[in-house]
Design a protein around this motif. Structure first.
Motif, PDB file in Angstrom:
ATOM      1  N   LEU A  25       0.811  -1.218   0.000  1.00  0.00           N
ATOM      2  CA  LEU A  25       0.000   0.000   0.000  1.00  0.00           C
ATOM      3  C   LEU A  25       0.849   1.276   0.000  1.00  0.00           C
ATOM      4  O   LEU A  25       0.327   2.369   0.185  1.00  0.00           O
ATOM      5  N   VAL A  26       2.137   1.136  -0.235  1.00  0.00           N
ATOM      6  CA  VAL A  26       2.971   2.327  -0.381  1.00  0.00           C
ATOM      7  C   VAL A  26       2.568   3.044  -1.668  1.00  0.00           C
ATOM      8  O   VAL A  26       2.415   2.421  -2.720  1.00  0.00           O
ATOM      9  N   PRO A  27       2.350   4.363  -1.635  1.00  0.00           N
ATOM     10  CA  PRO A  27       1.866   5.081  -2.819  1.00  0.00           C
ATOM     11  C   PRO A  27       2.910   5.162  -3.920  1.00  0.00           C
ATOM     12  O   PRO A  27       4.077   5.431  -3.681  1.00  0.00           O
ATOM     13  N   VAL A  28       2.450   4.928  -5.146  1.00  0.00           N
ATOM     14  CA  VAL A  28       3.334   5.013  -6.317  1.00  0.00           C
ATOM     15  C   VAL A  28       2.744   5.909  -7.402  1.00  0.00           C
ATOM     16  O   VAL A  28       3.164   5.871  -8.551  1.00  0.00           O
ATOM     17  N   GLY A  29       1.745   6.719  -7.030  1.00  0.00           N
ATOM     18  CA  GLY A  29       1.136   7.620  -7.998  1.00  0.00           C
ATOM     19  C   GLY A  29       2.067   8.750  -8.382  1.00  0.00           C
ATOM     20  O   GLY A  29       3.144   8.929  -7.800  1.00  0.00           O
ATOM     21  N   PRO A  30       1.667   9.550  -9.379  1.00  0.00           N
ATOM     22  CA  PRO A  30       2.512  10.656  -9.837  1.00  0.00           C
ATOM     23  C   PRO A  30       2.718  11.689  -8.740  1.00  0.00           C
ATOM     24  O   PRO A  30       1.911  11.805  -7.814  1.00  0.00           O
ATOM     25  N   GLY A  32       2.634  14.610  -6.389  1.00  0.00           N
ATOM     26  CA  GLY A  32       1.504  15.457  -6.050  1.00  0.00           C
ATOM     27  C   GLY A  32       0.206  14.682  -5.931  1.00  0.00           C
ATOM     28  O   GLY A  32      -0.777  15.170  -5.383  1.00  0.00           O
ATOM     29  N   GLN A  33       0.174  13.449  -6.477  1.00  0.00           N
ATOM     30  CA  GLN A  33      -1.023  12.601  -6.398  1.00  0.00           C
ATOM     31  C   GLN A  33      -0.638  11.196  -5.917  1.00  0.00           C
ATOM     32  O   GLN A  33      -1.272  10.210  -6.277  1.00  0.00           O
ATOM     33  N   GLU A  34       0.408  11.123  -5.105  1.00  0.00           N
ATOM     34  CA  GLU A  34       0.955   9.832  -4.722  1.00  0.00           C
ATOM     35  C   GLU A  34      -0.074   8.916  -4.076  1.00  0.00           C
ATOM     36  O   GLU A  34      -0.049   7.696  -4.256  1.00  0.00           O
ATOM     37  N   GLU A  35      -0.986   9.491  -3.312  1.00  0.00           N
ATOM     38  CA  GLU A  35      -1.934   8.665  -2.570  1.00  0.00           C
ATOM     39  C   GLU A  35      -2.985   8.023  -3.471  1.00  0.00           C
ATOM     40  O   GLU A  35      -3.769   7.194  -3.032  1.00  0.00           O
ATOM     41  N   SER A  36      -3.025   8.396  -4.737  1.00  0.00           N
ATOM     42  CA  SER A  36      -4.077   7.912  -5.625  1.00  0.00           C
ATOM     43  C   SER A  36      -3.829   6.504  -6.134  1.00  0.00           C
ATOM     44  O   SER A  36      -4.725   5.875  -6.694  1.00  0.00           O
ATOM     45  N   LEU A  37      -2.615   5.983  -5.963  1.00  0.00           N
ATOM     46  CA  LEU A  37      -2.267   4.702  -6.567  1.00  0.00           C
ATOM     47  C   LEU A  37      -1.248   3.980  -5.693  1.00  0.00           C
ATOM     48  O   LEU A  37      -0.332   4.600  -5.146  1.00  0.00           O
ATOM     49  N   THR A  38      -1.416   2.672  -5.572  1.00  0.00           N
ATOM     50  CA  THR A  38      -0.474   1.839  -4.827  1.00  0.00           C
ATOM     51  C   THR A  38      -0.073   0.654  -5.696  1.00  0.00           C
ATOM     52  O   THR A  38      -0.667   0.395  -6.743  1.00  0.00           O
ATOM     53  N   VAL A  39       0.930  -0.097  -5.235  1.00  0.00           N
ATOM     54  CA  VAL A  39       1.308  -1.322  -5.946  1.00  0.00           C
ATOM     55  C   VAL A  39       0.123  -2.276  -6.009  1.00  0.00           C
ATOM     56  O   VAL A  39      -0.132  -2.918  -7.042  1.00  0.00           O
TER      57      VAL A  39
END
Length: 250
Positions: A25-30, A32-39
């Protein structure tokens, strides 16, 4: 066939993210939007894209974070998620973690490590490689230049995998196992036994050591080269930075 994710690990080299989250669940989004995507998001999206509707996730360290997101993830990706608790996630390595999913293996799975950012072409490659009696097929990167840390594989024509270990001269390896495997139901019982033998010998061993146990027992494990694709196993902050550049492409 269903999806299976190993997401029980602590990922201590990714602190402070993993102070409160499992590695998956570590964020990998772009930026400024890191929280939008995880592994985990990326993996579930891949599974859904190849038509899998059920996913099992082995959880352990900070498992409550996955439990809290389960319903939202099910709705987002159109999959039914079953969570499997690993009671030794902070004590033992992932040979035991995969063994915890031994009942799920009987359904046939595409297994993905919870720290591997990769495109859906990997799952498609594995599915396309079925049909010739293979029971276990590993996704193999034969393009990347290898170093000491990678999970290296040696294959032999007509015999499949001969060795799988990090403890190998990179020059001897055929390629790197990227952490994604197709496991047919027919392999479930023997794999579970090999995993049990492995973690009982040493609880710090990897599930790939269980694969080696199978090979040593005369079981054929096949590979499918994934081609020249961008992917990364996220172990530390440098990997995370690379993962963010890759994730935005997929």
């Amino acid at each position: 066939m269903i999806g299976l994710v190993l997401a029980a690990g602590a990922g201590r080299r990714l602190r402070p993210y993993t102070d409160t989250l499992p590695k998956a669940l570590v964020p990998v989004g772009p930026e400024g939007q890191e929280e939008s995507l995880t592994v985990l998001d990326l993996t579930l999206g891949n599974f859904a894209e190849v038509g899998l509707t059920e996913v099992a996730i082995v959880v352990g360290y900070r498992k409550e974070a996955v439990y809290e997101r389960r319903e939202a993830l099910e709705a987002k990706y159109g999959v039914k998620i079953t969570l499997i608790d690993n009671d030794k996630a902070e004590e033992w390595n992932n040979a035991y973690s995969l063994w915890c999913a031994r009942d799920v293996l009987k359904q046939g799975v595409i297994l993905a490590n919870g720290d591997t950012v990769h495109p859906v072409s990997v799952e498609r490659t594995l599915l396309a490689a079925r049909g010739n009696g293979q029971k276990i097929i590993l996704a193999l990167d034969t393009v990347k230049n290898l170093a000491d840390e990678e999970m290296k594989v040696v294959t032999a024509d007509g015999q499949g995998v001969r060795r799988i270990t990090k403890l190998m001269d990179p020059a001897d390896a055929t390629g790197e196992y990227i952490g994604v495997t197709l496991i047919e139901p027919e392999a479930a019982e023997q794999l579970a036994e090999a995993l049990k033998t492995t973690f009982e010998r040493d609880p710090d061993l990897y599930y790939e050591d269980g694969y080696q146990q199978l090979v040593d027992d005369g079981f054929t494990i096949d590979v499918a080269p994934i081609g020249d694709v961008a992917w990364v196993e996220i172990d530390n902050h440098d990997d995370l930075a690379k993962g963010r550049t890759i994730a935005c492409r997929y």
